[in-house]
Scaffold this motif. Structure first.
Motif, PDB file in Angstrom:
ATOM      1  N   GLU A  52       2.544   7.012  33.174  1.00 27.46           N
ATOM      2  CA  GLU A  52       1.979   8.282  33.647  1.00 27.46           C
ATOM      3  C   GLU A  52       0.654   8.566  32.944  1.00 27.46           C
ATOM      4  O   GLU A  52      -0.334   8.945  33.567  1.00 27.46           O
ATOM      5  N   VAL A  53       0.620   8.357  31.630  1.00 28.31           N
ATOM      6  CA  VAL A  53      -0.628   8.552  30.874  1.00 28.31           C
ATOM      7  C   VAL A  53      -1.697   7.593  31.376  1.00 28.31           C
ATOM      8  O   VAL A  53      -2.846   7.983  31.603  1.00 28.31           O
ATOM      9  N   PHE A  54      -1.341   6.313  31.562  1.00 31.65           N
ATOM     10  CA  PHE A  54      -2.315   5.334  32.057  1.00 31.65           C
ATOM     11  C   PHE A  54      -2.913   5.770  33.386  1.00 31.65           C
ATOM     12  O   PHE A  54      -4.092   5.549  33.643  1.00 31.65           O
ATOM     13  N   SER A  55      -2.101   6.392  34.241  1.00 28.98           N
ATOM     14  CA  SER A  55      -2.592   6.787  35.565  1.00 28.98           C
ATOM     15  C   SER A  55      -3.662   7.877  35.482  1.00 28.98           C
ATOM     16  O   SER A  55      -4.411   8.070  36.438  1.00 28.98           O
ATOM     17  N   TRP A  56      -3.744   8.584  34.353  1.00 28.97           N
ATOM     18  CA  TRP A  56      -4.747   9.634  34.183  1.00 28.97           C
ATOM     19  C   TRP A  56      -6.018   9.131  33.500  1.00 28.97           C
ATOM     20  O   TRP A  56      -7.021   9.853  33.453  1.00 28.97           O
ATOM     21  N   LEU A  57      -5.998   7.925  32.973  1.00 24.01           N
ATOM     22  CA  LEU A  57      -7.190   7.397  32.316  1.00 24.01           C
ATOM     23  C   LEU A  57      -8.253   7.037  33.349  1.00 24.01           C
ATOM     24  O   LEU A  57      -7.943   6.517  34.424  1.00 24.01           O
ATOM     25  N   PRO A  58      -9.513   7.290  33.029  1.00 24.38           N
ATOM     26  CA  PRO A  58     -10.574   6.933  33.978  1.00 24.38           C
ATOM     27  C   PRO A  58     -10.738   5.418  34.087  1.00 24.38           C
ATOM     28  O   PRO A  58     -10.468   4.685  33.141  1.00 24.38           O
ATOM     29  N   LEU A  59     -11.190   4.978  35.255  1.00 24.40           N
ATOM     30  CA  LEU A  59     -11.438   3.550  35.476  1.00 24.40           C
ATOM     31  C   LEU A  59     -12.732   3.090  34.836  1.00 24.40           C
ATOM     32  O   LEU A  59     -12.875   1.916  34.488  1.00 24.40           O
ATOM     33  N   ALA A  60     -13.689   3.995  34.699  1.00 25.71           N
ATOM     34  CA  ALA A  60     -15.003   3.625  34.178  1.00 25.71           C
ATOM     35  C   ALA A  60     -15.687   4.870  33.635  1.00 25.71           C
ATOM     36  O   ALA A  60     -15.267   5.987  33.892  1.00 25.71           O
ATOM     37  N   CYS A  61     -16.755   4.628  32.877  1.00 24.90           N
ATOM     38  CA  CYS A  61     -17.581   5.743  32.414  1.00 24.90           C
ATOM     39  C   CYS A  61     -19.012   5.260  32.244  1.00 24.90           C
ATOM     40  O   CYS A  61     -19.269   4.064  32.111  1.00 24.90           O
ATOM     41  N   VAL A  63     -22.094   5.690  29.699  1.00 27.95           N
ATOM     42  CA  VAL A  63     -22.446   6.131  28.355  1.00 27.95           C
ATOM     43  C   VAL A  63     -23.946   6.421  28.348  1.00 27.95           C
ATOM     44  O   VAL A  63     -24.748   5.539  28.666  1.00 27.95           O
ATOM     45  N   GLY A  64     -24.279   7.650  28.028  1.00 30.11           N
ATOM     46  CA  GLY A  64     -25.689   8.039  27.988  1.00 30.11           C
ATOM     47  C   GLY A  64     -26.381   7.917  29.332  1.00 30.11           C
ATOM     48  O   GLY A  64     -27.599   7.812  29.386  1.00 30.11           O
ATOM     49  N   GLY A  65     -25.605   7.934  30.410  1.00 31.98           N
ATOM     50  CA  GLY A  65     -26.182   7.811  31.743  1.00 31.98           C
ATOM     51  C   GLY A  65     -26.787   6.451  32.032  1.00 31.98           C
ATOM     52  O   GLY A  65     -27.433   6.266  33.061  1.00 31.98           O
ATOM     53  N   LYS A  66     -26.570   5.471  31.129  1.00 29.79           N
ATOM     54  CA  LYS A  66     -27.224   4.175  31.273  1.00 29.79           C
ATOM     55  C   LYS A  66     -26.289   2.976  31.211  1.00 29.79           C
ATOM     56  O   LYS A  66     -26.562   1.942  31.799  1.00 29.79           O
ATOM     57  N   ILE A  67     -25.207   3.083  30.456  1.00 32.67           N
ATOM     58  CA  ILE A  67     -24.337   1.926  30.217  1.00 32.67           C
ATOM     59  C   ILE A  67     -23.015   2.140  30.942  1.00 32.67           C
ATOM     60  O   ILE A  67     -22.275   3.080  30.649  1.00 32.67           O
ATOM     61  N   LEU A  68     -22.726   1.276  31.888  1.00 29.98           N
ATOM     62  CA  LEU A  68     -21.476   1.347  32.639  1.00 29.98           C
ATOM     63  C   LEU A  68     -20.398   0.577  31.888  1.00 29.98           C
ATOM     64  O   LEU A  68     -20.567  -0.599  31.572  1.00 29.98           O
ATOM     65  N   CYS A  69     -19.307   1.267  31.573  1.00 27.82           N
ATOM     66  CA  CYS A  69     -18.187   0.652  30.859  1.00 27.82           C
ATOM     67  C   CYS A  69     -16.966   0.634  31.761  1.00 27.82           C
ATOM     68  O   CYS A  69     -16.578   1.671  32.313  1.00 27.82           O
ATOM     69  N   MET A  70     -16.374  -0.541  31.911  1.00 28.82           N
ATOM     70  CA  MET A  70     -15.134  -0.684  32.675  1.00 28.82           C
ATOM     71  C   MET A  70     -14.577  -2.069  32.408  1.00 28.82           C
ATOM     72  O   MET A  70     -15.274  -2.949  31.911  1.00 28.82           O
ATOM     73  N   HIS A  71     -13.328  -2.244  32.742  1.00 28.49           N
ATOM     74  CA  HIS A  71     -12.704  -3.552  32.609  1.00 28.49           C
ATOM     75  C   HIS A  71     -13.210  -4.444  33.729  1.00 28.49           C
ATOM     76  O   HIS A  71     -13.345  -4.000  34.873  1.00 28.49           O
ATOM     77  N   GLY A  72     -13.477  -5.679  33.429  1.00 27.48           N
ATOM     78  CA  GLY A  72     -14.018  -6.600  34.421  1.00 27.48           C
ATOM     79  C   GLY A  72     -13.051  -6.990  35.512  1.00 27.48           C
ATOM     80  O   GLY A  72     -13.451  -7.506  36.543  1.00 27.48           O
TER      81      GLY A  72
END
Length: 88
Positions: A52-61, A63-72
């Protein structure tokens, strides 16, 4: 990680990976581990709560409007930020 997020909510971002689904966690033994450590009744509850907690985590973010972070390994179907934003 969750404790750090609670204590420093603006300093940490927790993201969901491609394994944070109930099906994958079950297939790779996380449910079995919960059952072994907590017993049949509580183990299922622990497993369900984690998922349930995992389902609320974002898929990506961003950072500083410039760096896209997500699992590949999230999905080949997600081609843009708008595709990610559209995921429920």
């Amino acid at each position: 990680m969750f404790a750090l997020k609670i204590v420093f909510p603006t300093e940490f971002v927790l993201l969901r990976g491609n394994h944070e689904t109930k099906e994958i966690n079950n297939a790779y033994g996380f449910k079995d581990e919960c059952l072994m450590k907590f017993g049949p009744s509580e183990g299922v509850q622990v497993f369900d709560r984690f998922n349930e907690v995992f389902s609320w985590l974002p898929l990506a973010c961003l950072v500083g409007g410039k760096i896209l972070c997500m699992h590949g390994g999230i999905s080949d179907a997600l081609k843009s930020l708008d595709d990610i934003r559209a995921v429920n």
